[in-house]
Design a protein around this motif. Sequence first.
Motif, short mmCIF file in Angstrom:
data_model
loop_
_atom_site.label_atom_id
_atom_site.label_comp_id
_atom_site.label_asym_id
_atom_site.label_seq_id
_atom_site.Cartn_x
_atom_site.Cartn_y
_atom_site.Cartn_z
N ASN A 1 -50.77 24.37 5.89
CA ASN A 1 -49.13 23.90 6.46
C ASN A 1 -48.83 23.85 7.19
OD1 ASN A 1 -46.31 22.53 5.95
ND2 ASN A 1 -47.05 21.16 4.10
N PRO A 2 -48.37 23.38 8.26
CA PRO A 2 -47.03 23.68 9.41
C PRO A 2 -45.85 24.90 9.06
CG PRO A 2 -47.87 21.75 9.33
CD PRO A 2 -48.83 21.78 8.64
N HIS A 3 -45.27 24.31 8.08
CA HIS A 3 -44.25 24.11 7.73
C HIS A 3 -44.25 25.45 6.52
CE1 HIS A 3 -42.89 21.50 9.41
NE2 HIS A 3 -43.73 20.27 9.20
N MET A 4 -45.44 25.93 5.76
CA MET A 4 -45.33 26.84 4.57
C MET A 4 -45.05 28.59 5.34
SD MET A 4 -45.65 27.46 1.76
CE MET A 4 -47.16 26.60 0.80
N ALA A 5 -45.04 28.99 7.04
CA ALA A 5 -44.57 29.95 7.11
C ALA A 5 -43.35 30.11 7.54
CB ALA A 5 -45.17 30.46 8.65
N ALA B 1 -43.98 36.42 7.99
CA ALA B 1 -44.70 35.55 7.09
C ALA B 1 -46.44 35.05 7.71
CB ALA B 1 -43.94 34.07 7.09
N LYS B 2 -46.67 34.80 8.49
CA LYS B 2 -47.73 33.85 8.77
C LYS B 2 -49.01 35.11 8.75
CE LYS B 2 -46.75 30.44 12.96
NZ LYS B 2 -47.17 30.44 13.67
N ARG B 3 -48.56 36.45 8.56
CA ARG B 3 -49.26 37.63 8.56
C ARG B 3 -49.60 37.86 6.60
NH1 ARG B 3 -47.17 41.45 11.06
NH2 ARG B 3 -48.14 40.74 12.53
N ALA C 1 -46.93 43.65 5.65
CA ALA C 1 -45.97 42.26 6.22
C ALA C 1 -44.55 43.07 6.73
CB ALA C 1 -45.92 41.01 5.92
N LEU C 2 -43.84 43.51 5.12
CA LEU C 2 -42.73 44.03 6.03
C LEU C 2 -42.55 45.63 6.46
CD1 LEU C 2 -41.53 43.91 2.18
CD2 LEU C 2 -40.84 42.49 4.19
N CYS C 3 -43.84 46.43 6.51
CA CYS C 3 -43.64 47.17 7.47
C CYS C 3 -44.73 47.13 7.88
CB CYS C 3 -45.42 48.25 6.08
SG CYS C 3 -44.42 49.49 4.98
#
Length: 188
Positions: free
Chosen positions: A120-124, A138-140, A183-185
């Motif tokens: 879904n394009p809005h999930m990120a 978020a995408k990663r 992702a956070l790092c």
Amino acid sequence: MPKQRITKEMVVNAAFEIARESGMEQVMVKNIADKIGCSVQPIYSYCKNMDGLRQDVVEQINCFIREYVATHINKDDLFRSTGNSYIRLAQEEPHLFRIFILHQREGISSLNDLYQSETNPHMAEFIAEKLNISIKQAKRLHLNMLIYTIGIGTIFSVTTPGISTDEIYTQQEVAYEAFLRQALCSKE
């Protein structure tokens, strides 16, 4: 007694049910005719080739899966519950899950292409807002979980007597935590 009129919809629905019960390799003209209760002749009139019929079945499977996931997600925990719903699908509908995962996808030449076509394009945006991270992070995270869920779901759908769902969900959560830390790092 009047003859039953066989429609293309009846043929596709019968083929879908066969795929659901036994896998796509069992979607054959004779099996479809047996399922409908007719001769093979009406089936051949709708199926100039089996590839076209199989593509119709894949489209019906995709619709089924979209509806399945939509009814099994938790709106308060959309991201995790989406992954869990795919695992549940792999358990409850292993043939459909394998067909969904293994069907040919055209125009995919990178993981980004896969991500664009399968999510879904809005999930990120949703994930970024929910976790207070960037869209890129978020995408990663989402891509990593997509790849992981496809893999573990496939393993789950082909094992017998079957890995417990608790074990699968626990492993999925471990992967989520690891991918979130990554992702956070990561730098933007």
